[in-house]
Design an enzyme around this catalytic site. Structure first.
Site, PDB file in Angstrom:
ATOM      1  N   GLU A  86     -34.181   7.251  42.070  1.00  0.00           N
ATOM      2  CA  GLU A  86     -35.440   7.607  42.752  1.00  0.00           C
ATOM      3  C   GLU A  86     -35.166   8.270  44.094  1.00  0.00           C
ATOM      4  O   GLU A  86     -35.831   9.241  44.470  1.00  0.00           O
ATOM      5  CB  GLU A  86     -36.294   6.347  42.919  1.00  0.00           C
ATOM      6  CG  GLU A  86     -36.798   5.824  41.578  1.00  0.00           C
ATOM      7  CD  GLU A  86     -37.437   4.454  41.661  1.00  0.00           C
ATOM      8  OE1 GLU A  86     -36.868   3.558  42.328  1.00  0.00           O
ATOM      9  OE2 GLU A  86     -38.512   4.257  41.061  1.00  0.00           O
ATOM     10  N   GLU A 136     -34.647  -0.630  35.476  1.00  0.00           N
ATOM     11  CA  GLU A 136     -35.438  -1.757  35.981  1.00  0.00           C
ATOM     12  C   GLU A 136     -35.993  -2.642  34.869  1.00  0.00           C
ATOM     13  O   GLU A 136     -36.096  -3.854  35.014  1.00  0.00           O
ATOM     14  CB  GLU A 136     -36.607  -1.235  36.855  1.00  0.00           C
ATOM     15  CG  GLU A 136     -36.184  -0.649  38.190  1.00  0.00           C
ATOM     16  CD  GLU A 136     -35.888   0.841  38.161  1.00  0.00           C
ATOM     17  OE1 GLU A 136     -35.653   1.409  37.060  1.00  0.00           O
ATOM     18  OE2 GLU A 136     -35.892   1.460  39.249  1.00  0.00           O
TER      19      GLU A 136
END
Ligand code: CO8
Length: 258
Positions: free
Chosen positions: A112, A132
């Site tokens: 990210e 995640e």
């Protein structure tokens, strides 16, 4: 300023931030992200700096947010502190051009963070992923949004739902990275590329960056209008006069950032 989790270098007009928590594969602890924001603030404020490189080690750009730090947090903890949002978003808010130079793992928050930069140069061993889901959560700093815009729904969905990593070749084919270089050349190549940008007119590179970024925020018609207005406004700068005069006179331009 003395940092504990990052290193900062200046190469000519290029500011370099190296994420530096090798024992944790550069996991993005609160302290690291705070220091990264401070270093970016300093480079943004420094008129001698025209572009920024953000990089890690040969093994890891960053293996994500620090899971050990996050694991004990409650919903109220993360909601009430708006879990490190401000510092995390700092890279995305930079007005000067920022290149992510990624070798090794760029996972979770690491992927990210790389996507918050203006473009990604990848080493041959780079691996991108949003794992995640495999630790019981979902991306929280743009993984479901920016990744989808870069690589399209199908790949983004597969990566977010399974945690599958993408290697450098796949990432280049998918449009996530601008190009691939050998691991040993990555930092030098990123600095060289940033140096080319930094030798141009800073206000103009900032305007170009702002215009490209509008493509992600608005309709085509509005984006084109925005681009045209910025293009017109470039004619109010001394650097446009200098750049075009230098071309006509067959010499190198001497941009003054004005
Ligand atoms: N957090 C904390 N420590 C980590 C992390 C991490 N993300 N990744 C690696 N480490 C540590 C390991 O615990 C280990 O430490 P120790 O030696 O003390 O046990 C050390 O780094 C080396 O790691 P490994 O032994 O696991 O190294 P391997 O080469 O075997 O594996 C991997 C490398 C595959 C990268 C593996 O470490 C791994 O899977 N790491 C976790 C990747 C991950 O799940 N990342 C996503 C985290 S969640 C996230 O990023 C959400 C972002 C939301 C942001 C929201 C902001 C608003």
């Amino acid at each position: 300023m003395a940092y504990e989790n990052i290193l900062v270098e200046v190469h000519g007009k290029v500011g370099v931030v190296l994420l530096n928590r090798p024992k944790a594969l550069n996991a993005l602890s609160k302290g690291l992200v705070r220091e990264l924001a401070q270093a970016l603030d300093a480079f943004e404020a420094d008129p001698e700096i025209g572009a920024i490189v953000l990089t890690g080690s040969d093994k890891a750009f960053a293996a994500g947010a620090d899971i050990k730090e996050m694991s004990g947090k409650s919903y109220m903890d993360v909601y009430m502190e708006d879990f490190i949002t401000v510092d995390w978003e700092r890279a995305a808010g930079c007005r000067k051009p920022v290149i992510a130079a990624v070798a090794g793992y760029a996972l979770g928050g690491g992927c990210e963070l790389a996507m918050m930069c203006d473009f990604i140069l990848a080493a041959e061993n780079a691996k991108f992923g949003q794992p995640e889901i495999t630790i019981g959560t979902i991306p929280g700093a743009g993984g479901t949004q920016r990744l989808t815009r870069f690589v399209g729904k199908s790949k983004a969905m597969e990566m977010c739902l399974t945690g599958r990593m993408m290697d450098a070749q796949e990432a280049e084919r998918a449009g996530l990275v601008s190009r691939i270089v050998p691991v040993d050349d990555l930092k030098d190549e990123a600095i060289k590329t940033a140096g080319k940008i930094a030798d141009l007119s800073l206000p103009l590179t900032m305007m170009a960056k702002e215009s490209v970024n509008r493509a992600y925020e608005t309709t085509l018609a509005e984006g084109l209008r925005f681009e045209r207005r910025v293009f017109h406004s470039s004619f109010a700068t001394d650097d446009q006069k200098e750049g075009m005069a230098a071309f006509v006179e067959k010499r190198q331009p001497d941009f003054k950032n004005s």
